[in-house]
Design a protein around this motif. Structure first.
Motif, PDB file in Angstrom:
ATOM      1  N   ASN A  23      36.422  49.623  20.114  1.00 30.28           N
ATOM      2  CA  ASN A  23      37.355  50.745  20.239  1.00 30.28           C
ATOM      3  C   ASN A  23      38.066  50.735  21.591  1.00 30.28           C
ATOM      4  O   ASN A  23      38.761  51.692  21.939  1.00 30.28           O
ATOM      5  CB  ASN A  23      36.626  52.074  20.046  1.00 30.28           C
ATOM      6  CG  ASN A  23      36.110  52.239  18.630  1.00 30.28           C
ATOM      7  OD1 ASN A  23      36.758  51.825  17.665  1.00 30.28           O
ATOM      8  ND2 ASN A  23      34.924  52.812  18.481  1.00 30.28           N
ATOM      9  N   THR A  24      37.901  49.659  22.355  1.00 36.13           N
ATOM     10  CA  THR A  24      38.555  49.516  23.646  1.00 36.13           C
ATOM     11  C   THR A  24      40.070  49.383  23.464  1.00 36.13           C
ATOM     12  O   THR A  24      40.527  48.551  22.683  1.00 36.13           O
ATOM     13  CB  THR A  24      38.027  48.260  24.365  1.00 36.13           C
ATOM     14  OG1 THR A  24      36.615  48.393  24.567  1.00 36.13           O
ATOM     15  CG2 THR A  24      38.719  48.051  25.709  1.00 36.13           C
ATOM     16  N   PRO A  25      40.882  50.155  24.183  1.00 38.42           N
ATOM     17  CA  PRO A  25      42.342  49.991  24.091  1.00 38.42           C
ATOM     18  C   PRO A  25      42.796  48.735  24.830  1.00 38.42           C
ATOM     19  O   PRO A  25      42.108  48.250  25.747  1.00 38.42           O
ATOM     20  CB  PRO A  25      42.884  51.256  24.774  1.00 38.42           C
ATOM     21  CG  PRO A  25      41.806  51.633  25.745  1.00 38.42           C
ATOM     22  CD  PRO A  25      40.503  51.251  25.083  1.00 38.42           C
ATOM     23  N   ALA A  26      43.952  48.208  24.447  1.00 35.91           N
ATOM     24  CA  ALA A  26      44.451  46.964  25.038  1.00 35.91           C
ATOM     25  C   ALA A  26      45.908  47.094  25.456  1.00 35.91           C
ATOM     26  O   ALA A  26      46.704  47.777  24.803  1.00 35.91           O
ATOM     27  CB  ALA A  26      44.302  45.818  24.042  1.00 35.91           C
ATOM     28  N   PHE A  27      46.245  46.401  26.544  1.00 34.03           N
ATOM     29  CA  PHE A  27      47.623  46.252  26.988  1.00 34.03           C
ATOM     30  C   PHE A  27      47.925  44.765  27.057  1.00 34.03           C
ATOM     31  O   PHE A  27      47.253  44.015  27.780  1.00 34.03           O
ATOM     32  CB  PHE A  27      47.821  46.893  28.369  1.00 34.03           C
ATOM     33  CG  PHE A  27      49.153  46.566  28.996  1.00 34.03           C
ATOM     34  CD1 PHE A  27      50.322  47.071  28.461  1.00 34.03           C
ATOM     35  CD2 PHE A  27      49.232  45.755  30.120  1.00 34.03           C
ATOM     36  CE1 PHE A  27      51.559  46.776  29.033  1.00 34.03           C
ATOM     37  CE2 PHE A  27      50.458  45.454  30.706  1.00 34.03           C
ATOM     38  CZ  PHE A  27      51.625  45.965  30.154  1.00 34.03           C
ATOM     39  N   LEU A  28      48.912  44.307  26.277  1.00 29.48           N
ATOM     40  CA  LEU A  28      49.282  42.898  26.241  1.00 29.48           C
ATOM     41  C   LEU A  28      50.738  42.741  26.671  1.00 29.48           C
ATOM     42  O   LEU A  28      51.631  43.388  26.125  1.00 29.48           O
ATOM     43  CB  LEU A  28      49.090  42.317  24.832  1.00 29.48           C
ATOM     44  CG  LEU A  28      47.675  42.409  24.240  1.00 29.48           C
ATOM     45  CD1 LEU A  28      47.633  41.712  22.886  1.00 29.48           C
ATOM     46  CD2 LEU A  28      46.629  41.824  25.175  1.00 29.48           C
ATOM     47  N   SER A  29      50.957  41.870  27.640  1.00 28.44           N
ATOM     48  CA  SER A  29      52.270  41.664  28.250  1.00 28.44           C
ATOM     49  C   SER A  29      52.652  40.192  28.116  1.00 28.44           C
ATOM     50  O   SER A  29      51.807  39.311  28.339  1.00 28.44           O
ATOM     51  CB  SER A  29      52.182  42.086  29.725  1.00 28.44           C
ATOM     52  OG  SER A  29      53.282  41.671  30.462  1.00 28.44           O
TER      53      SER A  29
END
Length: 275
Positions: free
Chosen positions: A208-214
């Motif tokens: 359930n960890t949120p992610a930021f992908l760039s």
């Protein structure tokens, strides 16, 4: 050959949070730390200045043979092609196994330093480092029993993503079943003699960890389509993913856009990790 000790940037004030960030192929922890921590936001501040209570951990991979370059180099796993990521996938598994277990050990140690607050520890990396950080997350059930603060991925991809996409698109399976199938696939791919929990015993909460992908649209080394595929796989198992696409970053596009990309990182951290 053992993994080198990580490069650590201590917090400027009381330690409340940790970020573990992994370098790309051919780099190492100290080099990545220097480049990452010297970059600035639009407020003309580095992330260490913006987040003075954060500890920054930059592990280094061990040296291994590169099939592409035909030499020993600092790399998390061997990969023969990024044009065809399904080519010679068997070359990847040994490095994935070693690197995932190594980073899981570091992750557990940092969580312990923060008295078990996994939500105050974030994990990520660039290029191959992003690939390993995603694998660590998906292999974490059974060892990490609560969500992390966040996943931070830059200009990277997800090894074995095609197989996972086929797996999660099977008809008639719900979100929890998809999460379990994916975690089992990753654990089985790097399985060795090390014992792990029974399939029905481990907690999936870490997923359930949120992610930021760039990712750079003009990245010449890792195609934007591979970055989008990685985001898509995470979304298929109901991980909340924020995506940033850009052009014109340093290193011909294979880097984080400065300062906009660092603004995005800081905003993501402030929303999801600063608890």
């Amino acid at each position: 050959m053992a993994f080198p000790p990580p490069k650590i940037q201590d917090p400027q004030t009381e330690h409340t949070h940790t970020a573990i960030l992994l370098h790309g192929r051919g780099s190492d922890g100290p080099e990545f730390a220097e480049d990452f921590l010297s970059s600035i936001t639009s407020q003309q501040m580095s992330l260490t200045e913006s987040l003075p209570n954060w500890r920054w951990v930059f592990p280094s991979s061990r040296t291994r043979h590169s099939t592409v370059f035909q030499e020993e180099m600092c790399t998390w796993f061997d990969a023969s092609s990024l044009d065809d990521i399904q080519k010679d996938q068997e070359l990847q598994t040994e490095g994935l196994r070693e690197s995932v277990h190594h980073i899981l050990n570091i992750l557990e140690a940092e969580i312990k330093l923060l008295e078990g607050r996994s939500d105050r520890v974030s994990l990520g990396g660039i290029s191959q480092g992003m690939a390993i950080s995603l694998w660590v997350l998906l292999c974490a059930p059974g060892r990490i029993t609560a969500p992390l603060g966040g996943i931070l991925g830059f200009c990277g991809w997800l090894p074995f993503a095609h197989q996972v996409e086929c797996l999660v698109r099977r008809p008639g399976i719900d979100s929890i079943h998809r999460k379990r199938l994916v975690s089992e696939f990753f654990l089985d791919t790097i399985a060795d003699s090390t014992s792990r929990p029974e399939r029905d015993a481990y907690d999936l909460s870490v997923l359930n960890t949120p992610a930021f992908l760039s990712h750079g649209l003009d990245d010449p080394h890792v195609s934007i389509y591979l970055g989008r595929q990685a985001a898509r796989v995470l979304q298929e198992i109901d991980i909340r993913v924020e995506v940033q696409e850009f052009t014109g970053a340093d290193a011909d596009g294979h880097w984080i856009k400065e300062p906009e990309g660092f603004d995005h990182i800081l905003r993501f951290i402030e929303r999801h990790c600063e608890r």
